[in-house]
Write a protein that holds these residues in place. Structure first.
Motif, PDB file in Angstrom:
ATOM      1  N   ILE A  65      -1.688 -13.266 -11.177  1.00 32.34           N
ATOM      2  CA  ILE A  65      -2.324 -14.204 -12.113  1.00 32.34           C
ATOM      3  C   ILE A  65      -3.726 -14.557 -11.654  1.00 32.34           C
ATOM      4  O   ILE A  65      -4.593 -14.904 -12.466  1.00 32.34           O
ATOM      5  N   GLY A  66      -3.987 -14.437 -10.353  1.00 32.03           N
ATOM      6  CA  GLY A  66      -5.321 -14.742  -9.853  1.00 32.03           C
ATOM      7  C   GLY A  66      -6.385 -13.866 -10.478  1.00 32.03           C
ATOM      8  O   GLY A  66      -7.482 -14.334 -10.805  1.00 32.03           O
ATOM      9  N   ALA A  67      -6.080 -12.588 -10.680  1.00 28.62           N
ATOM     10  CA  ALA A  67      -7.057 -11.677 -11.283  1.00 28.62           C
ATOM     11  C   ALA A  67      -7.376 -12.099 -12.706  1.00 28.62           C
ATOM     12  O   ALA A  67      -8.540 -12.067 -13.140  1.00 28.62           O
ATOM     13  N   ALA A  68      -6.351 -12.510 -13.479  1.00 24.54           N
ATOM     14  CA  ALA A  68      -6.571 -12.938 -14.859  1.00 24.54           C
ATOM     15  C   ALA A  68      -7.384 -14.227 -14.907  1.00 24.54           C
ATOM     16  O   ALA A  68      -8.321 -14.366 -15.706  1.00 24.54           O
ATOM     17  N   ILE A  69      -7.051 -15.193 -14.055  1.00 21.37           N
ATOM     18  CA  ILE A  69      -7.760 -16.478 -14.046  1.00 21.37           C
ATOM     19  C   ILE A  69      -9.209 -16.303 -13.609  1.00 21.37           C
ATOM     20  O   ILE A  69     -10.131 -16.905 -14.184  1.00 21.37           O
TER      21      ILE A  69
END
Length: 204
Positions: A65-69
């Motif tokens: 999820i870090g990449a998306a955020i």
């Protein structure tokens, strides 16, 4: 509500939606002082705070999820003032529907607030699915500002680390839903999405 019940509700509403007209208001706030032009401040969330919350709510690794955020932060150029964590179900039979339920979180709120959303789309796929959703919210300074209809998705949906991301915009408020892979349905482009305080069967 369990995911199976959400799916059944969405598919049942799909069967009868063709004879309905778009006459609802979309749940816009009715406070006579809304919106308050001078009330343009709210505590914002950092990327680290949202990655931790998103990983917990979606049940996935922080790296995913870090990449998306991080991509959303780069595109929006600002920090979100709220987020919504919940679940949704969608179904399609020529006309696609999407129903969801979650909790709105803001640093200025003493407790989270329950929120519902419902949307309609024209898509090519047939069937139903369910997914968890973690939505970043920009430009929201008071909870009442959220409850309205967002007429369409601006920008194409894209995949980041197996998660689907797109944008919903209305009157300066930007919502960036992040969906788990099981509920992407990128072939069904949302035509309108309404957020409300209570569940509505009409997806307008």
């Amino acid at each position: 509500m369990h995911r199976r019940q959400l799916i059944l509700s969405g598919l049942a509403a799909t069967a009868g939606v063709s004879g309905l007209s778009a006459c609802a208001t979309g749940g816009q706030a009715t406070d006579p002082a809304y919106p308050i032009a001078s009330d343009q401040q709210a505590q914002a969330y950092t990327a680290d705070e949202l990655i931790a919350a998103g990983s917990r709510e979606l049940g996935i690794a922080a790296e995913a999820i870090g990449a998306a955020i991080e991509r959303i932060f780069a595109e929006q150029g600002d920090r979100p003032t709220a987020y919504i964590a919940g679940e949704e179900a969608s179904g399609a039979a020529a006309v696609g529907l999407r129903y969801g339920r979650g909790a709105l979180h803001m640093k200025d709120l003493s407790a989270s607030q329950e929120v519902f959303w419902q949307g309609i789309s024209i898509g090519w796929d047939v069937g139903g699915n369910a997914s968890r959703v973690f939505t970043l919210v920009y430009g929201l300074f008071h909870p009442d500002m959220l409850y309205r209809r967002y007429p369409g998705v601006e920008g194409s949906a894209y995949l980041v680390g197996g998660l689907g991301v797109n944008y919903q915009r209305a009157d300066g408020i930007v919502l960036a839903p992040i969906r788990t892979g099981v509920g992407l349905r990128l072939g069904a482009n949302v035509g309108t999405m309404a957020y409300s305080r209570q569940r509505n069967l009409l997806p307008f």
